[in-house]
Design an enzyme around this catalytic site. Structure first.
Site, PDB file in Angstrom:
ATOM      1  N   HIS A 195       0.833  -1.197   0.000  1.00  0.00           N
ATOM      2  CA  HIS A 195       0.000   0.000   0.000  1.00  0.00           C
ATOM      3  C   HIS A 195       0.872   1.254   0.000  1.00  0.00           C
ATOM      4  CE1 HIS A 195      -4.005  -1.577   0.234  1.00  0.00           C
ATOM      5  NE2 HIS A 195      -3.794  -2.249   1.359  1.00  0.00           N
ATOM      6  N   ASP A 228       9.798  12.313   2.449  1.00  0.00           N
ATOM      7  CA  ASP A 228      10.914  13.067   3.035  1.00  0.00           C
ATOM      8  C   ASP A 228      11.929  12.123   3.683  1.00  0.00           C
ATOM      9  OD1 ASP A 228       9.431  15.217   2.245  1.00  0.00           O
ATOM     10  OD2 ASP A 228       8.980  15.956   4.258  1.00  0.00           O
ATOM     11  N   CYS A 251       0.025   2.794  -4.701  1.00  0.00           N
ATOM     12  CA  CYS A 251      -0.738   3.994  -5.020  1.00  0.00           C
ATOM     13  C   CYS A 251       0.092   5.247  -4.739  1.00  0.00           C
ATOM     14  CB  CYS A 251      -2.013   4.043  -4.181  1.00  0.00           C
ATOM     15  SG  CYS A 251      -3.135   2.654  -4.424  1.00  0.00           S
ATOM     16  N   ASP A 258      10.972  11.962  -4.422  1.00  0.00           N
ATOM     17  CA  ASP A 258      11.233  13.399  -4.574  1.00  0.00           C
ATOM     18  C   ASP A 258      12.424  13.663  -5.491  1.00  0.00           C
ATOM     19  OD1 ASP A 258       9.128  14.436  -3.118  1.00  0.00           O
ATOM     20  OD2 ASP A 258      10.206  14.404  -1.214  1.00  0.00           O
TER      21      ASP A 258
END
Length: 311
Positions: A195, A228, A251, A258
């Protein structure tokens, strides 16, 4: 800008994701329809199954990055999925160049090949999945049979009772360890099937106001892994000269690392990610030193003014 990015992100990262940030990914209940060679099970993630089908059908023929994306999109649409595969990178890539997991230069340097494979079915939990263990096993077999990886150099995290549990601590420790072990000329492959989610961005570095997340098996107790954290622990710390390929089958995975450059399967050329926060490139240690120096200078100035008034 490019030199600043290269300094802040020393390694070459390439990430294939099964969907854009705003999209959900699919759990496939009939992997057989993808006609994979010896699939590990009947269920699997759409992105993993699609990538393996494209690679299997292509055989040993050269294939470009853009061809890979377009072929993945075609397979997904044929199977009734609307998710759009995406490629992001720490370097600007000419996507007409050859798709490679093990680049020629790393072969010449006889670099190590290591992998982290994470498959989470969330056994017994609400939202249980069925194909993520199969995804990890299918990727393991592909890397061994087609890319020259050795099983002894793979760390596999699965909630199947036979492997290390994919807890938040174990996943982050795996990333820390592979950064520690890797050196220039090495190849790293990271696969995540499970997930993925989105949480409200609290650091102000996301253009859309959300952080993308990986959801470990113990997320209810330990929390999610935000992008992050992945950036700080994995992307920024991986040594220069290491070639890293990441496959995210979850998902909201489009910008899970990033990275500054991106392209999706509806496009033909990679471009700068307009949502990329250049502040991520700053060295927190250096910024801290600047802040301390500024504070000291301010104290000296104020001290001098107060001393002058006293005189």
């Amino acid at each position: 800008m490019e030199s600043r990015i290269n300094d802040a992100i020393p390694a070459k990262f390439v990430m294939i994701s099964g969907s854009e940030d705003k999209q959900t990914s699919a759990d496939v209940y009939n992997v057989g329809s993808f006609q994979l060679p010896d699939p590990a099970g009947k269920a699997g993630g759409a992105c993993t199954s699609t990538l393996l089908k494209v690679l299997h059908d292509n055989g040993n023929r050269p294939m470009s990055w853009i061809d890979l994306l377009h072929k993945m999109r075609d397979v997904l649409r044929q199977k009734g999925y609307d998710q759009i595969p995406q490629l992001s990178s720490s370097r600007m890539i000419d996507v007409s160049h050859k798709f490679e997991i093990v680049p020629t230069e790393t072969i010449e340097r006889n670099g190590a090949r290591r992998a982290i494979l994470i498959g989470i079915n969330y056994q017994g939990q609400k939202g249980q999945l069925s194909g993520c263990h199969n995804d990890a096993n299918n990727i393991k077999n592909y890397l061994i049979n087609n890319q020259g990886f050795l099983e002894k150099d793979m760390l596999i995290l699965m909630d199947d009772g036979s492997h290390h549990q994919p807890t938040r601590a174990n996943i982050m420790n795996a990333f820390d360890r592979i950064v520690q072990y890797s050196k220039a000329g090495d190849v790293v492959f990271i696969h995540y099937s499970g997930h993925g989610g989105r949480v409200v961005d609290t650091s102000g570095d996301e253009a859309d106001g959300y952080d993308e997340t990986l959801i470990p098996v113990d997320f209810q107790r330990a929390g999610q892994i935000v992008d992050d954290d992945l950036y700080k622990h994995l992307v920024k710390r991986m040594p220069a000269g290491v070639h890293v390929t990441v496959l995210m089958d979850c998902c909201h995975s489009g910008t899970a690392l990033d990275l500054p450059y991106e392209i999706d399967a509806t496009q033909s050329k990679m471009s700068f990610n307009k949502g990329f926060n250049m502040g991520l490139l700053d060295d927190p240690g250096a910024m801290c030193c600047l802040a301390i120096c500024a504070a000291c200078l301010f104290d000296d100035i104020i001290g001098g003014i107060m001393s002058g008034l006293a005189d």
